[in-house]
Structure formats: C-alpha cells, structure tokens
Design an enzyme around this catalytic site. Sequence first.
Site, PDB file in Angstrom:
ATOM      1  N   LYS A 240       0.833  -1.208   0.000  1.00  6.27           N
ATOM      2  CA  LYS A 240       0.000   0.000   0.000  1.00  6.27           C
ATOM      3  C   LYS A 240       0.867   1.257   0.000  1.00  6.27           C
ATOM      4  O   LYS A 240       0.588   2.215  -0.721  1.00  6.27           O
ATOM      5  CB  LYS A 240      -0.972  -0.004   1.178  1.00  6.27           C
TER       6      LYS A 240
ATOM      7  N   LYS B 163      -7.588 -11.703 -14.355  1.00 10.41           N
ATOM      8  CA  LYS B 163      -8.393 -11.939 -13.143  1.00 10.41           C
ATOM      9  C   LYS B 163      -9.366 -10.772 -12.915  1.00 10.41           C
ATOM     10  O   LYS B 163      -8.963  -9.612 -12.979  1.00 10.41           O
ATOM     11  CB  LYS B 163      -7.458 -12.078 -11.938  1.00 10.41           C
TER      12      LYS B 163
ATOM     13  N   LYS C 152     -11.499  -5.241  -8.993  1.00 10.94           N
ATOM     14  CA  LYS C 152     -11.906  -3.839  -9.148  1.00 10.94           C
ATOM     15  C   LYS C 152     -10.714  -2.968  -9.509  1.00 10.94           C
ATOM     16  O   LYS C 152     -10.871  -1.972 -10.201  1.00 10.94           O
ATOM     17  CB  LYS C 152     -12.698  -3.308  -7.960  1.00 10.94           C
TER      18      LYS C 152
HETATM   19  P1  ADP Z   1     -10.667  -7.120  -5.852  1.00  5.37           P
HETATM   20  O1  ADP Z   1      -9.543  -7.860  -6.538  1.00  5.37           O
HETATM   21  O2  ADP Z   1     -11.758  -6.767  -6.788  1.00  5.37           O
HETATM   22  O3  ADP Z   1     -10.183  -5.963  -5.003  1.00  5.37           O
HETATM   23  P2  ADP Z   1     -11.028  -8.380  -3.352  1.00  5.37           P
HETATM   24  O4  ADP Z   1      -9.572  -8.387  -3.094  1.00  5.37           O
HETATM   25  O5  ADP Z   1     -11.900  -7.463  -2.581  1.00  5.37           O
HETATM   26  O6  ADP Z   1     -11.308  -8.174  -4.891  1.00  5.37           O
HETATM   27  O7  ADP Z   1     -11.545  -9.874  -3.220  1.00  5.37           O
HETATM   28  C1  ADP Z   1     -12.318 -10.361  -2.167  1.00  5.37           C
HETATM   29  C2  ADP Z   1     -12.351 -11.866  -2.223  1.00  5.37           C
HETATM   30  O8  ADP Z   1     -12.773 -12.374  -3.500  1.00  5.37           O
HETATM   31  C3  ADP Z   1     -10.997 -12.527  -1.995  1.00  5.37           C
HETATM   32  O9  ADP Z   1     -11.232 -13.698  -1.233  1.00  5.37           O
HETATM   33  C4  ADP Z   1     -10.479 -12.859  -3.370  1.00  5.37           C
HETATM   34  O10 ADP Z   1      -9.607 -13.953  -3.339  1.00  5.37           O
HETATM   35  C5  ADP Z   1     -11.770 -13.173  -4.104  1.00  5.37           C
HETATM   36  N1  ADP Z   1     -11.695 -12.800  -5.521  1.00  5.37           N
HETATM   37  C6  ADP Z   1     -11.795 -11.562  -6.009  1.00  5.37           C
HETATM   38  N2  ADP Z   1     -11.724 -11.545  -7.349  1.00  5.37           N
HETATM   39  C7  ADP Z   1     -11.568 -12.843  -7.732  1.00  5.37           C
HETATM   40  C8  ADP Z   1     -11.444 -13.511  -9.002  1.00  5.37           C
HETATM   41  N3  ADP Z   1     -11.493 -12.828 -10.139  1.00  5.37           N
HETATM   42  N4  ADP Z   1     -11.305 -14.829  -9.010  1.00  5.37           N
HETATM   43  C9  ADP Z   1     -11.272 -15.530  -7.862  1.00  5.37           C
HETATM   44  N5  ADP Z   1     -11.386 -14.957  -6.637  1.00  5.37           N
HETATM   45  C10 ADP Z   1     -11.537 -13.641  -6.556  1.00  5.37           C
END
Ligand code: ADP
Length: 322
Positions: A112, A191, A194
């Site tokens: 971060k 992948k 957001k």
């Molecule tokens: P982002 O990547 O959108 O910021 P987060 O980090 O908030 O998503 O993800 C929250 C949860 O969802 C975590 O447990 C993460 O491993 C899972 N996750 C998010 N995006 C994916 C994806 N495209 N495929 C598999 N798991 C995901």
Amino acid sequence: MRVLTGLQPSGRLHLGNYFASIKQMVDEQNSGKSDMFMFIANYHAMTSVSDASTLRQSSIEAAAAFMALGIDPGKCTFWMQSDVKEVLELYWVLSQYTPMGLLERAHSYKDKVAKGIAASHGLFSYPVLMAADILLFSADVVPVGKDQIQHVEIARDVAIKFNNEHGEILRLPEHKVAESVAVVPGIDGAKMSKSYKNTIDIFCTQKELKKRTSSIVTDSTPLEEPKQWQSCNVYALAKLFLDEAGQAELRARYERGGEGYGHFKAYLAELVWEYFAPAREKYEYFMANQGEIKAILASGAAKAREVALPLIEQIRAKTGIY
Ligand code: ADP
Ligand code: TRP
C-alpha cells in the site's frame, strides 16, 4: 468449529467476489456444520475511505448486499465491526504484544505504501486490529483471500506471545483459502478485480450489464464457423451459472457454428440477470428499509458481544486493567 471472517465494505461486489468468496461462505453457513461469525469491517475501511458519508453509505450497502446474497442472520452471527467496541480495547492490549518488526514485514502494508498511500499508524497497525477481530471471538478458522494469509499469521503470533505471558487464553486461529475455485476472469480475460476495472458487478443495471458483457474480449472467428469454448471468456463466465447439462448444451452451440459471440454474450447477460434477480429484489428491499438492516445488525452485535465479554473481562483481569 467457529469460522470467522471480516468483509470489507469498500467497492461494489463483482462476480469474482461472489463465486470465490461470498458463495462459499453462504454454502458453509447453510450446511450448518460451522458456527459462523461474519462482520462488516468498517473500522478497517477507514484506512482507505476518508469521507464520512461514503463510509456510512458503503457500510450499510455492504450489509444489505451480503444479506441479499445469502448471509442469513438467523443462521450466523452477523454484525457491524464498530457495534462491538471491545474490539478496540483488545486492539490496544494486543499492541503491547506486537513487535514492530512483525508489522514492518507485512506485505500488505508495504504494497500500500509502495502504491503511494500515506503511511499512517492506522495503516501500519491494521493487522493488530484484524488480530483483535479474530481473537476476541476465539475463531478456529478464518477464510481469507491469499493477500490476507499473513495477517492471520500475525494474529497467531500475537496470540502466542500473549498466551506465553498469561496462560492459554487466546485461541490460535488457522487461515483457510478456497484454492479449489478457479480464478474468475474479467471482461479482458485477466483476473476479475476492481483494481483492473474489468469487473461485472452483481448489482449493476441491466443496461450496464449488457454493456459489460458485450465488451468481453473474444477472438474473431466468423459467425458461421465452429468456435473454441475452451479459451473463451464468455464461456468461462457462463459456466459459473450453468449445471452440467446447461454447460454441455452451450459447448454444443459453440461447436456447431452459426452463432456469433454476440449471441453468447447476450445469453451470458441473461444468465447473470436471472441468477441474481432474487438477490437484487432483496437488496432493493433492504435499501428501502434501512431501519430493518440496523435492527438486524444490532441484534447480531448483541450476540457477538455475549461471546466477547467473558474473554475481555478475563484479559482485563490478567493485564491489570481497572
Ligand atoms: P478485488 O480484486 O476486486 O479488489 P477483493 O480483493 O476485494 O477483490 O476480493 C475479495 C475476495 O474475492 C478474496 O477472497 C479474493 O480472493 C476473491 N476474488 C476476487 N476476485 C476474484 C477472481 N477474479 N477470481 C477468484 N477470486 C476472486
Ligand atoms: N482485512 C480483511 C480484508 O481486507 C478484512 C478483515 C478485517 C478480516 N478483519 C478481519 C478478515 C478478520 C478476516 C478476519 O479482506
């Protein structure tokens, strides 16, 4: 077995969040096998959201969204982190048992700061608050994304240090990562995340959904020719919504030819729209009845506090807090 996890309120939920994380917790809750504790981590969100009305709004939206997607306060303990203030007391107590070096090694903090986020004490001590979340409720298992494993390990290390001094008071947690779920691809094939701006959001409008699905990257096989479903992002997403027979049928449509990607994208948009229709309805209901959300969260917090209080009293006694 007590399973506990914190859910970040920031950002809109997408298909990746749903299939890799939310759906798994809902399935576990519905199996009735574990004692599930889930909360909206609104104190943690303060490290990334500084505007009061944004934080307030996203916290309530998150509560509505998680309940709409299947988190059932009748089957689990579900609350807003800030409704159980004892977590902040434990955070301070645990700070005394947290070596600086442990926090300095935290990848999440270093990442971060490398991204240009100001290195505040809140950001630095984020893992200690997370340790308090976990330890206050004596969690056995903590389901998290890969990026959070180290934080659960920190909670464990801090608990060991505390216990070495005061006896076996804090339960040592284990992390659990859902490895079996394949990565959900975004509209560009990377992948879904957001931070890559390639998401399909669960609660978007139908118009937005059609726009997002129609921008999924595909190859340029002509309409009449057979198509490769194996490498197609549209297929990879559609599959998540289909049973075996539905998947076989869609594969046959790819192999037959005579349909363009536009048809498959429109089909995907329909699948997503239909699948989340009941959740959308519940979400709208909750957002129109926010008093109900607050009452549910208040009763969840009361249940959570019942578990936390005996432990915090024991900790006050052990540490000499008047
Ligand atoms: P982002 O990547 O959108 O910021 P987060 O980090 O908030 O998503 O993800 C929250 C949860 O969802 C975590 O447990 C993460 O491993 C899972 N996750 C998010 N995006 C994916 C994806 N495209 N495929 C598999 N798991 C995901
Ligand atoms: N830090 C977690 C995340 O970003 C959210 C969280 C806060 C959490 N407290 C927790 C997760 C306790 C598990 C247990 O996703």
